[in-house]
Design a protein around this motif. Structure first.
Motif, PDB file in Angstrom:
ATOM      1  N   VAL A  78      21.679   1.259  32.019  1.00 12.49           N
ATOM      2  CA  VAL A  78      21.908   2.265  30.973  1.00 12.49           C
ATOM      3  C   VAL A  78      22.098   3.654  31.560  1.00 12.49           C
ATOM      4  N   ARG A 115      19.698  -4.539  31.576  1.00 13.99           N
ATOM      5  CA  ARG A 115      21.021  -3.965  31.367  1.00 13.99           C
ATOM      6  C   ARG A 115      21.010  -2.515  31.848  1.00 13.99           C
ATOM      7  N   ALA A 123      22.285  -0.642  12.634  1.00 19.38           N
ATOM      8  CA  ALA A 123      23.303   0.186  11.974  1.00 19.38           C
ATOM      9  C   ALA A 123      23.090   0.185  10.461  1.00 19.38           C
ATOM     10  N   GLY A 173      26.973   4.681  26.152  1.00 22.09           N
ATOM     11  CA  GLY A 173      27.721   3.418  26.113  1.00 22.09           C
ATOM     12  C   GLY A 173      26.860   2.230  26.513  1.00 22.09           C
ATOM     13  N   GLY A 174      25.732   2.521  27.166  1.00 17.67           N
ATOM     14  CA  GLY A 174      24.831   1.445  27.576  1.00 17.67           C
ATOM     15  C   GLY A 174      23.948   0.941  26.457  1.00 17.67           C
ATOM     16  N   PHE A 175      24.084   1.573  25.278  1.00 15.87           N
ATOM     17  CA  PHE A 175      23.196   1.216  24.173  1.00 15.87           C
ATOM     18  C   PHE A 175      23.983   0.709  22.977  1.00 15.87           C
ATOM     19  N   PRO A 176      24.395  -0.519  22.979  1.00 11.63           N
ATOM     20  CA  PRO A 176      25.105  -1.043  21.816  1.00 11.63           C
ATOM     21  C   PRO A 176      24.169  -1.044  20.606  1.00 11.63           C
ATOM     22  N   VAL A 177      24.702  -0.640  19.445  1.00 10.72           N
ATOM     23  CA  VAL A 177      23.905  -0.603  18.218  1.00 10.72           C
ATOM     24  C   VAL A 177      24.074  -1.934  17.493  1.00 10.72           C
ATOM     25  N   SER A 178      22.972  -2.661  17.337  1.00 15.77           N
ATOM     26  CA  SER A 178      23.040  -3.954  16.659  1.00 15.77           C
ATOM     27  C   SER A 178      23.327  -3.749  15.170  1.00 15.77           C
ATOM     28  N   LEU A 206      21.294   5.894  17.188  1.00 17.59           N
ATOM     29  CA  LEU A 206      21.120   6.234  18.597  1.00 17.59           C
ATOM     30  C   LEU A 206      19.847   7.073  18.802  1.00 17.59           C
TER      31      LEU A 206
END
Lengths: 290, 290
Positions: free
Chosen positions: A264, A262, A224, A215-220, A235
């Motif tokens: 992670v 951030r 994507a 959840g600490g790694f938002p996919v830009s 991921l």
């Protein structure tokens, strides 16, 4: 620089009475391709990965040394571009190329060494993380790997310009190295081989486990899109992609981390790196296998 | 060494607040051949040429960094021998390998960087020679070139063991570097490309001429024998042969030089290097041409 190129050796200032040193070997065909990257980009990237290693110790770069092997038919234009790349990347951190060596070679070979000064602080090593520490990242993850995957698949288009550039020219968050030291980082590493693998070195050196939260790694959006294009899991790029030269560090739990840091994950008792919700930690880039 | 291999960077002591740095790229097929030199000899030679550059500044080596590219089928035995060679050569000057990098490569590639400490003295550069200075040499000249010529001619025999070994494993007069600084050397250079060429750098940097007296170069019996064997002029080897890593230095005329320093010429007004009795200065080893 107290004495520059043109003698048997150069002389650099080392005001701290300690000097931080890292060296990397970059080989054409393994670490870069001249048809995928310009001389300028190769120079910037070669400088970046060494400067990033210095700043991952919490130190400030003082000079770069470049051993260059090159074919006899290398053009002056290409060499000038390479040199400009080294110069411009070094200028970002107030350093410069202080010396080097040149040799004839069948392919381009770069032996790059960077020096740095600690300015009175203790170096931030890989071995100081403790259970309870938070694990945080500054800088991009997975972008360079996505760019490389796109190049390998021949999927080169303007829509992916940012990712392609990320492969050709990393943008390490240089100033965050000394800043993390000031924020009392207990351990820090330059993410060059992939986050899981590099945090694995921290876990091993510190005798702890690192637990990452996906959840600490938002996919830009670009990441994507690129993953869809080449049929990859974004991921995977984030967790195992090298070459972005983000910084990953452990901090005491009470430290409030300012952006761009951030959180992670966290440090726990145990060993190895675990990614919540994944059965097995994926591998990273193996220098020797590569 | 304050922090050794195994982190993003190493940390070395720099008690003088200045650090002397030199880097060299050594490539299989150009600078060494695995069928002519063992891994141990290649390690010793690669270390020697960098340590010699440090001592030619009047400094003392503090650590060596090695970037190693190697084929996947390189044997552990060969690597151990290479590592032993680095270790043993560094031990001669009280230093050690403090860090490095490893990569897969089609041939053996060595990117070697050495650091040193000046211990409070001014570095002895190439630019301080004045007309009237005496020019002196410490260490062997022409032996490595003779060994290389014998190997190239296939004239390998026990009678030439000393010369063959001189090519495979130079013996720089390390301690004479700091000693020359103490004897007030005005300029100094490591003879790696050939005496005439390297003194040419001193002449150019100092804005002077260097006049060499062939009488200052006695031809040893093995050198004379080898020259007869391959049809060469031994004085050519002495004047233009690289790889022995002798030291050449200029000293004020009043300095009485102790052995092993031997006077071979003088500094005069003018430019370039002249050899008395020779119409034209012979060339030396050109890194790039080589």
């Amino acid at each position: 620089m107290l004495l520059g190129p043109g003698d048997d050796a150069a002389v650099l200032a080392a005001p701290d009475r300690r000097v931080v040193v890292t060296t990397d070997l970059l080989l054409e065909g393994r670490h870069f391709r001249r048809d995928w990257s310009s001389g300028y980009e190769i120079g910037r990237k070669a400088a970046a990965q060494n400067l990033s290693d210095i700043m991952a110790m919490g130190a400030t770069p003082t000079g770069l040394f470049v051993g260059l092997g090159m074919p006899a038919d290398t053009t002056v234009e290409w060499l000038d571009a390479l040199s400009d790349g080294f110069r411009d990347e070094c200028a970002l951190v107030g350093a410069g190329v202080a010396g080097g060596d040149i040799a004839k070679s069948d392919t381009i070979v770069l032996g790059v060494t960077a020096l740095g000064d600690l300015g009175g602080i203790a170096p931030v090593t890989r071995s100081g993380a403790s259970p309870g520490d938070q694990v945080a990242v500054a800088g991009r993850l997975g972008h360079a790997a996505a760019g490389l995957a796109l190049l390998s698949a021949g999927a080169v288009s303007d829509a992916f310009a940012e990712l392609l550039l990320a492969h050709r020219r990393p943008e390490p968050p240089y100033e965050q190295g000394p800043r993390a030291a000031a924020l009392r980082a207990t351990a820090m590493v330059d993410v060059s081989d992939g986050l899981v693998q590099d945090l694995g070195h921290v876990a091993a050196a510190s005798g702890v486990a690192v637990i990452l939260d996906p959840g600490g790694f938002p996919v830009s959006a670009p990441l994507a899109d690129a993953a869809r294009q080449v049929g990859a899991d974004p991921l995977d790029w984030i967790l195992t992609g090298g070459d972005d030269h983000a910084l990953a560090a452990a901090f005491p739990p009470e430290v409030r981390l300012p952006p761009p840091w951030r959180v992670v994950g966290a440090v726990a008792a145990g060993h190895g790196v675990q990614v919540k919700g994944r059965a097995e930690a994926p591998g990273g880039w193996d220098h020797f296998r590569g």
